[in-house]
Every structure is written in C-alpha cells, then in structure tokens.
Design an enzyme around this catalytic site. Structure first.
Site, PDB file in Angstrom:
ATOM      1  N   LEU A  36     -22.854  37.127 -16.465  1.00 56.15           N
ATOM      2  CA  LEU A  36     -23.595  35.903 -16.142  1.00 56.15           C
ATOM      3  C   LEU A  36     -22.796  34.724 -16.691  1.00 56.15           C
ATOM      4  CD1 LEU A  36     -27.452  36.313 -16.804  1.00 56.15           C
ATOM      5  CD2 LEU A  36     -26.340  35.688 -14.655  1.00 56.15           C
ATOM      6  N   ASP A  37     -22.649  33.677 -15.888  1.00 56.99           N
ATOM      7  CA  ASP A  37     -21.923  32.486 -16.326  1.00 56.99           C
ATOM      8  C   ASP A  37     -22.641  31.809 -17.495  1.00 56.99           C
ATOM      9  OD1 ASP A  37     -19.981  32.795 -14.371  1.00 56.99           O
ATOM     10  OD2 ASP A  37     -21.107  31.634 -12.897  1.00 56.99           O
ATOM     11  N   PRO A  38     -21.926  31.036 -18.302  1.00 56.76           N
ATOM     12  CA  PRO A  38     -22.560  30.345 -19.430  1.00 56.76           C
ATOM     13  C   PRO A  38     -23.738  29.454 -19.023  1.00 56.76           C
ATOM     14  CG  PRO A  38     -20.180  30.254 -19.647  1.00 56.76           C
ATOM     15  CD  PRO A  38     -20.447  30.848 -18.301  1.00 56.76           C
ATOM     16  N   ALA A  40     -25.842  29.956 -16.722  1.00 58.18           N
ATOM     17  CA  ALA A  40     -26.899  30.765 -16.112  1.00 58.18           C
ATOM     18  C   ALA A  40     -27.680  31.462 -17.213  1.00 58.18           C
ATOM     19  CB  ALA A  40     -26.309  31.792 -15.152  1.00 58.18           C
ATOM     20  N   ARG A 206     -22.312  30.601  -7.050  1.00 55.99           N
ATOM     21  CA  ARG A 206     -21.610  29.316  -7.023  1.00 55.99           C
ATOM     22  C   ARG A 206     -20.906  29.121  -5.678  1.00 55.99           C
ATOM     23  NH1 ARG A 206     -17.451  29.459 -11.334  1.00 55.99           N
ATOM     24  NH2 ARG A 206     -17.823  31.683 -11.496  1.00 55.99           N
TER      25      ARG A 206
END
Length: 311
Positions: A36-38, A40, A206
C-alpha cells in the site's frame, strides 16, 4: 504463526508497518501480501514466522478500494504526493458521463504503471530513476477490473462526505454513522469523484485515476485511497498496528482461499518428502491431513506438483 490483517495508517509505508510489526511480534520473519502506498490506508495483510511461506499464494487475491479522484490537476506521482505538473480548468462532470467512462474500464485492461512504483526494468527501480529526474520505459501490463461504482461527484475534496460504511456485497458508500477515512492534504480546489473499485492483483489505482481523467478530457490524480478488502480479509476485521501483539490472527489453513485436498498419512509424508504422486486433479489445492496444512500443490491432471510443503 498467525496471519494478520492490519489497518495501515496514512503516511506510513508498507515497509514501516512490517518493521514495526517485527518489533511488536518479536520476530524478524514478517512479510506482507501486497504493498500500500504511503498516502493510502486500509487493509495490509501480514504473515509472520512460518506463515511467510503463504505470501506467494496470497498476493494474487482480488482487492477492494475507496478511491478519491481529483480532476483538473496531474502530478508526477499520480497521487497527492505531487508535485502538480499540469492543471486545467475543470467543472464537475455529470454523473451519467462518469458512469459511462467507468463502465469502459471494467474487464481486462492494458494499464501503464506509475513511474513512482517499485517495478524494475534492467535491475533499476522505477521510483529511484524517477526521483533522480529520469523515467523508465514501463510497458503496459494486463490487469482486470471487476467492478467500479461511482459514489458521488463533488466540487472539491473538502466537500466529500467524510464517513463511509459497507453495504451489500461489501460495497462501501457514504454513511453518516460510518467509518472516518483520513485523507492526504488536498493539492487545491479540484472537482472530485469518489469511486468504489474491485480489482485484480497488480492494478494501480493511481494509474486508473490518471486514465479516467484522460477519458474525461482533463488531467487527474488520486487524491485519496483506502483498501477495504484483500481476499477474505475485510477492513472491519483489521486490527490497529499497535494492537498487533494481542490480535488473534488466522491460522495458515484458514488464511488460504484454496480448495482442500484431504490426504492420508502416507501421501502427506510423500509430499513432505518432495515426492509427486500421480493424480487426476487439476488446479491449486491446500493439501491437509486431519485439517492440518501439509502443503500447497498444483495439479495438471496427471501429476501433483508440490509448491510448498510444511514440516
């Protein structure tokens, strides 16, 4: 050791969560089943100790997301980390127009990944090259988008209802008494779509935000993201990171969404010893002896191939 579903906090990397989990659980053997991206939040599945063997069998699970897509601004990272690289005047599009665009994305797609991603080309990480001012040639990848639902079109990110709750089939929607989702700081006053998405493994939300904007004729970026499900793991059952030492977790067999292949003691020993007995089975199975996980196997209709055996 158990498999855990953790509610990843905003502005923490998946590696941050794994590092903290290692300290909280007192072991170096912790891995996760999907980054998971930062910027998110939401479900991050952690496997610890011997359960780290399961990661390879769980990273293909489908996932559900709530996505906030802001129109009128593109960014280098395709999300709210920025910086903004392009702006265009944008009025909120009509619901009918957006729903028609979303329908076009359902099914198998070819998707170009973000430059700011962990993908490697020629031994180079895309994000490392991007941070140095360069760009890799990232080929389009095959992904599948199972479902997209438009939850609302709003004049700005600040106008979006702050709380959401799951309904039928765990489709999340705005709800007064629902769960509050913290979002990154907005990059400006841009019209914002809120979309619920069910996607296959490897799909970048994204990139989807970028592509939806292009179909609507304007730049766009992902201004917020929350993962509400990974396979069988729901956000409602995820624990807070700091509560991990007291969480029950799920055992190895319960964590695998695979058909079960019941074994006798001799066949179980053969699998553990690396032998591959003939079989007419086809597909992937969790091989069990008296409800204890022995191995994960693949069968092609003629031979049973051991993918991973447990001792």
């Amino acid at each position: 050791m158990p498999v855990y579903a953790v509610d990843k906090p905003l502005k923490r990397t998946s590696h941050d969560v794994v590092s903290r989990a290692r300290r909280l659980l007192g072991t170096r053997r912790v891995g996760h089943t999907g980054t998971l991206d930062p910027l998110a939040s939401g479900v991050l599945v952690l496997c610890s100790e011997s359960s780290t063997k399961l990661v390879q069998f769980m990273d293909s699970d489908s996932k559900d997301y709530l996505a906030w897509i802001s129109l009128g601004a593109a960014t280098l990272t395709l999300d709210a980390e920025g910086p903004v690289t392009e702006t265009a005047f944008a009025t909120p599009p009509g619901v009918t127009e957006v729903e028609a665009v979303l329908r076009d994305f359902i099914g198998h797609q070819r998707q170009i990944p973000p430059q700011y991603s962990a993908l490697q080309v020629g031994g180079q990480r895309a994000y490392a090259v991007a941070r140095a001012g360069g760009a890799l040639e990232l080929p389009a990848r095959s992904v599948v988008i199972h479902d997209l639902r438009l939850l609302g079109v709003y004049p700005s990110l600040a106008a979006v209802p702050p709380r959401f709750a799951p309904g039928e089939d765990n489709v999340w929607a705005p709800a007064e008494s629902g769960r509050f989702f913290p979002l990154p700081e907005a990059l400006g006053e841009f019209p914002t779509l809120v979309v619920w998405a069910r996607v296959g493994s490897g799909t970048y939300l994204r990139s989807l935000a970028r592509d939806i904007g292009e179909r609507l004729g304007m730049p766009a970026h992902l201004s917020g993201l929350a993962r509400t499900r990974v396979g069988q793991f729901q956000l409602s059952g995820a624990c807070m990171l700091e509560d991990l030492p007291n969480a029950a977790g799920i055992d190895d067999l319960g964590a695998l969404e695979l058909s079960r292949l019941a074994l006798d003691a001799r066949t179980a020993k053969d699998l553990r010893d690396g032998k591959r007995p003939d079989t007419e089975l086809q597909g992937r199975y969790a091989a069990v002896l008296q409800d204890e996980l022995v191995a994960v196997v693949d069968a092609d209709g003629h031979q049973l191939r051991v993918v991973r055996a447990w001792h």
